[in-house]
Design a protein around this motif. Sequence first.
Motif, PDB file in Angstrom:
ATOM      1  N   GLY A  62     -11.600 -16.848 -12.828  1.00 43.02           N
ATOM      2  CA  GLY A  62     -10.590 -16.294 -11.941  1.00 43.02           C
ATOM      3  C   GLY A  62      -9.184 -16.530 -12.457  1.00 43.02           C
ATOM      4  N   TRP A  63      -8.931 -17.728 -12.976  1.00 49.38           N
ATOM      5  CA  TRP A  63      -7.623 -18.031 -13.527  1.00 49.38           C
ATOM      6  C   TRP A  63      -7.323 -17.171 -14.746  1.00 49.38           C
ATOM      7  CZ3 TRP A  63      -3.766 -20.391 -11.348  1.00 49.38           C
ATOM      8  CH2 TRP A  63      -2.691 -20.837 -12.136  1.00 49.38           C
ATOM      9  N   GLU A  64      -8.362 -16.885 -15.514  1.00 52.06           N
ATOM     10  CA  GLU A  64      -8.200 -16.049 -16.702  1.00 52.06           C
ATOM     11  C   GLU A  64      -7.878 -14.591 -16.315  1.00 52.06           C
ATOM     12  OE1 GLU A  64     -11.594 -16.229 -19.198  1.00 52.06           O
ATOM     13  OE2 GLU A  64     -11.024 -14.493 -20.418  1.00 52.06           O
ATOM     14  N   ALA A  65      -8.487 -14.139 -15.234  1.00 55.70           N
ATOM     15  CA  ALA A  65      -8.283 -12.738 -14.840  1.00 55.70           C
ATOM     16  C   ALA A  65      -7.029 -12.534 -13.989  1.00 55.70           C
ATOM     17  CB  ALA A  65      -9.507 -12.240 -14.059  1.00 55.70           C
ATOM     18  N   LEU A  66      -6.436 -13.613 -13.495  1.00 55.86           N
ATOM     19  CA  LEU A  66      -5.318 -13.498 -12.564  1.00 55.86           C
ATOM     20  C   LEU A  66      -4.141 -12.678 -13.103  1.00 55.86           C
ATOM     21  CD1 LEU A  66      -3.950 -14.236  -9.913  1.00 55.86           C
ATOM     22  CD2 LEU A  66      -3.241 -16.397 -10.954  1.00 55.86           C
ATOM     23  N   PRO A  67      -3.650 -12.888 -14.336  1.00 58.13           N
ATOM     24  CA  PRO A  67      -2.492 -12.086 -14.798  1.00 58.13           C
ATOM     25  C   PRO A  67      -2.768 -10.587 -14.809  1.00 58.13           C
ATOM     26  CG  PRO A  67      -2.847 -13.984 -16.218  1.00 58.13           C
ATOM     27  CD  PRO A  67      -4.047 -13.893 -15.331  1.00 58.13           C
ATOM     28  N   VAL A  68      -3.962 -10.200 -15.249  1.00 60.38           N
ATOM     29  CA  VAL A  68      -4.282  -8.769 -15.328  1.00 60.38           C
ATOM     30  C   VAL A  68      -4.377  -8.169 -13.927  1.00 60.38           C
ATOM     31  CG1 VAL A  68      -5.969  -7.091 -16.146  1.00 60.38           C
ATOM     32  CG2 VAL A  68      -5.484  -9.136 -17.502  1.00 60.38           C
ATOM     33  N   VAL A  69      -5.047  -8.875 -13.016  1.00 64.37           N
ATOM     34  CA  VAL A  69      -5.193  -8.361 -11.655  1.00 64.37           C
ATOM     35  C   VAL A  69      -3.837  -8.313 -10.938  1.00 64.37           C
ATOM     36  CG1 VAL A  69      -6.307  -8.727  -9.431  1.00 64.37           C
ATOM     37  CG2 VAL A  69      -7.571  -9.195 -11.534  1.00 64.37           C
ATOM     38  N   ALA A  70      -3.006  -9.341 -11.172  1.00 67.53           N
ATOM     39  CA  ALA A  70      -1.680  -9.360 -10.537  1.00 67.53           C
ATOM     40  C   ALA A  70      -0.817  -8.218 -11.061  1.00 67.53           C
ATOM     41  CB  ALA A  70      -1.003 -10.703 -10.803  1.00 67.53           C
ATOM     42  N   GLN A  71      -0.952  -7.889 -12.323  1.00 71.31           N
ATOM     43  CA  GLN A  71      -0.206  -6.758 -12.862  1.00 71.31           C
ATOM     44  C   GLN A  71      -0.650  -5.457 -12.194  1.00 71.31           C
ATOM     45  OE1 GLN A  71      -0.527  -6.397 -17.097  1.00 71.31           O
ATOM     46  NE2 GLN A  71       0.998  -4.745 -17.229  1.00 71.31           N
ATOM     47  N   GLY A  72      -1.938  -5.330 -11.947  1.00 68.57           N
ATOM     48  CA  GLY A  72      -2.420  -4.153 -11.225  1.00 68.57           C
ATOM     49  C   GLY A  72      -1.950  -4.138  -9.786  1.00 68.57           C
ATOM     50  N   LEU A  73      -1.845  -5.311  -9.177  1.00 66.55           N
ATOM     51  CA  LEU A  73      -1.377  -5.382  -7.793  1.00 66.55           C
ATOM     52  C   LEU A  73       0.062  -4.898  -7.656  1.00 66.55           C
ATOM     53  CD1 LEU A  73      -2.211  -6.396  -4.918  1.00 66.55           C
ATOM     54  CD2 LEU A  73      -1.014  -8.517  -5.485  1.00 66.55           C
ATOM     55  N   TRP A  74       0.863  -5.099  -8.676  1.00 64.57           N
ATOM     56  CA  TRP A  74       2.244  -4.633  -8.642  1.00 64.57           C
ATOM     57  C   TRP A  74       2.297  -3.114  -8.454  1.00 64.57           C
ATOM     58  CZ3 TRP A  74       6.776  -5.081  -7.206  1.00 64.57           C
ATOM     59  CH2 TRP A  74       7.877  -4.436  -7.796  1.00 64.57           C
ATOM     60  N   LEU A  75       1.336  -2.405  -9.041  1.00 66.52           N
ATOM     61  CA  LEU A  75       1.259  -0.953  -8.827  1.00 66.52           C
ATOM     62  C   LEU A  75       0.928  -0.651  -7.366  1.00 66.52           C
ATOM     63  CD1 LEU A  75       1.245   1.946  -9.881  1.00 66.52           C
ATOM     64  CD2 LEU A  75      -1.178   1.667 -10.424  1.00 66.52           C
ATOM     65  N   VAL A 250     -10.522 -12.575  -6.862  1.00 63.71           N
ATOM     66  CA  VAL A 250      -9.090 -12.788  -7.116  1.00 63.71           C
ATOM     67  C   VAL A 250      -8.271 -11.644  -6.525  1.00 63.71           C
ATOM     68  CG1 VAL A 250      -7.352 -12.963  -8.930  1.00 63.71           C
ATOM     69  CG2 VAL A 250      -9.528 -14.163  -9.167  1.00 63.71           C
ATOM     70  N   ALA A 251      -8.740 -10.418  -6.741  1.00 61.11           N
ATOM     71  CA  ALA A 251      -8.023  -9.267  -6.171  1.00 61.11           C
ATOM     72  C   ALA A 251      -7.985  -9.350  -4.641  1.00 61.11           C
ATOM     73  CB  ALA A 251      -8.698  -7.964  -6.620  1.00 61.11           C
ATOM     74  N   GLY A 252      -9.104  -9.759  -4.049  1.00 60.86           N
ATOM     75  CA  GLY A 252      -9.130  -9.892  -2.588  1.00 60.86           C
ATOM     76  C   GLY A 252      -8.160 -10.941  -2.091  1.00 60.86           C
ATOM     77  N   ILE A 253      -8.090 -12.073  -2.802  1.00 57.68           N
ATOM     78  CA  ILE A 253      -7.152 -13.138  -2.402  1.00 57.68           C
ATOM     79  C   ILE A 253      -5.710 -12.654  -2.497  1.00 57.68           C
ATOM     80  CG2 ILE A 253      -6.289 -15.414  -3.040  1.00 57.68           C
ATOM     81  CD1 ILE A 253      -9.140 -16.114  -3.906  1.00 57.68           C
ATOM     82  N   LEU A 254      -5.406 -11.905  -3.554  1.00 55.41           N
ATOM     83  CA  LEU A 254      -4.037 -11.396  -3.702  1.00 55.41           C
ATOM     84  C   LEU A 254      -3.702 -10.409  -2.594  1.00 55.41           C
ATOM     85  CD1 LEU A 254      -3.780 -10.905  -7.579  1.00 55.41           C
ATOM     86  CD2 LEU A 254      -2.826 -12.723  -6.174  1.00 55.41           C
ATOM     87  N   PHE A 255      -4.653  -9.543  -2.225  1.00 64.36           N
ATOM     88  CA  PHE A 255      -4.400  -8.592  -1.131  1.00 64.36           C
ATOM     89  C   PHE A 255      -4.185  -9.340   0.187  1.00 64.36           C
ATOM     90  CE2 PHE A 255      -6.024  -5.061  -3.758  1.00 64.36           C
ATOM     91  CZ  PHE A 255      -5.101  -4.080  -3.401  1.00 64.36           C
ATOM     92  N   VAL A 256      -4.975 -10.367   0.415  1.00 66.58           N
ATOM     93  CA  VAL A 256      -4.801 -11.150   1.651  1.00 66.58           C
ATOM     94  C   VAL A 256      -3.438 -11.838   1.663  1.00 66.58           C
ATOM     95  CG1 VAL A 256      -5.637 -13.138   2.943  1.00 66.58           C
ATOM     96  CG2 VAL A 256      -7.253 -11.478   2.046  1.00 66.58           C
ATOM     97  N   ALA A 257      -3.059 -12.425   0.516  1.00 65.04           N
ATOM     98  CA  ALA A 257      -1.747 -13.076   0.434  1.00 65.04           C
ATOM     99  C   ALA A 257      -0.616 -12.093   0.651  1.00 65.04           C
ATOM    100  CB  ALA A 257      -1.607 -13.752  -0.932  1.00 65.04           C
ATOM    101  N   LEU A 258      -0.848 -10.837   0.256  1.00 69.19           N
ATOM    102  CA  LEU A 258       0.171  -9.805   0.453  1.00 69.19           C
ATOM    103  C   LEU A 258       0.220  -9.334   1.900  1.00 69.19           C
ATOM    104  CD1 LEU A 258       2.143  -8.178  -1.365  1.00 69.19           C
ATOM    105  CD2 LEU A 258       0.391  -6.394  -1.474  1.00 69.19           C
ATOM    106  N   THR A 259      -0.924  -9.366   2.572  1.00 64.10           N
ATOM    107  CA  THR A 259      -1.018  -8.808   3.917  1.00 64.10           C
ATOM    108  C   THR A 259      -0.582  -9.803   4.982  1.00 64.10           C
ATOM    109  OG1 THR A 259      -2.875  -7.444   3.191  1.00 64.10           O
ATOM    110  CG2 THR A 259      -2.612  -7.754   5.565  1.00 64.10           C
ATOM    111  N   ILE A 260      -0.837 -11.092   4.762  1.00 63.13           N
ATOM    112  CA  ILE A 260      -0.571 -12.085   5.807  1.00 63.13           C
ATOM    113  C   ILE A 260       0.895 -12.104   6.263  1.00 63.13           C
ATOM    114  CG2 ILE A 260      -0.407 -14.578   6.184  1.00 63.13           C
ATOM    115  CD1 ILE A 260      -3.101 -14.888   4.896  1.00 63.13           C
ATOM    116  N   PRO A 261       1.893 -12.056   5.370  1.00 57.45           N
ATOM    117  CA  PRO A 261       3.278 -12.057   5.877  1.00 57.45           C
ATOM    118  C   PRO A 261       3.579 -10.892   6.811  1.00 57.45           C
ATOM    119  CG  PRO A 261       3.245 -12.541   3.535  1.00 57.45           C
ATOM    120  CD  PRO A 261       1.858 -12.134   3.904  1.00 57.45           C
ATOM    121  N   LEU A 262       3.108  -9.688   6.446  1.00 51.39           N
ATOM    122  CA  LEU A 262       3.363  -8.538   7.322  1.00 51.39           C
ATOM    123  C   LEU A 262       2.592  -8.662   8.632  1.00 51.39           C
ATOM    124  CD1 LEU A 262       4.842  -5.918   7.650  1.00 51.39           C
ATOM    125  CD2 LEU A 262       3.015  -4.743   6.433  1.00 51.39           C
TER     126      LEU A 262
END
Length: 283
Positions: A62-75, A250-262
């Motif tokens: 997961g740590w290895e894939a995090l930069p690539v997935v986070a870059q996709g999340l920016w889109l 990892v993608a799911g965790i990033l989406f949740v982290a993005l959604t919780i503030p809103l």
Amino acid sequence: MSDWQPSALQLERLAYRRRRTVRSGVIAAVSTVVLVALLAVGIGSTPGWPRVRETFFNVERGWEALPVVAQGLWLNVRVMLVCAVLIVVLGLTLAIMRTLRGPIFFPLRIFAAAYTDVFRGLPLLLVIFLLGFGVPALQLRGLPNEAVIWGGAALVLTYSSYVAEVFRAGIESIHPSQRAAARSLGLSHRQTLRFVVLPQAVRRVMPPLLNDFVSLQKDSGLIAVLGVIDAIRAAQLETAEDFNFTPYVVAGILFVALTIPLTRLTDWVARRQGWYGGGGGPV
């Protein structure tokens, strides 16, 4: 300075409320810990848990894939922000068209009603397929062929139909006497709508409106079906290398982290407007 001092009865009430607050906090913490422990023990004792942990919850992978997935999340974030603006504009326009009165506006009301009926009835995934694969295949001049644009267009068309109904509910919740009062003061129909109706209507529907945008954040990941390298697609490509599904987590965790503030912002706005009654609050 005021020399006011609370009475003995008031001090007793405050002490009682503090004891109740502490007691409620302790009970909530203990029940949460017990529930989490039971779930951890129950899941961890299953025969297939070691395999599931290695396949879905591999920390190193997961740590290895995090930069690539986070870059996709920016889109996904950029698509969501652009689409949110367009959805508000189109949804509000449709709501105003549907609430116009008079026979001369009948075609506009019919168009707005048909639009909301069609795009609320069509599955979002189907609209993404139709626009993402169908429109570029027409080879029309002057139109872009980028999949991300047509995926965003599908999000705008579908979500604007829901948002239009939210705005319409807010507009129709304004009592007719306020329109009559505004007209009696000499305001035109447009001025009444702009200065009297819309400010109140938008304020009333703000919580459900924010809720729709929380859903939009998640559904922005559906454009991955068009081949766009977003967070979901990036996780899929990472998974294809070793068939380890941790990048999806990892993608799911990033989406949740993005959604919780809103989501918390939606709850805060709802509380300010009194949307929570005696049900114990938002949590």
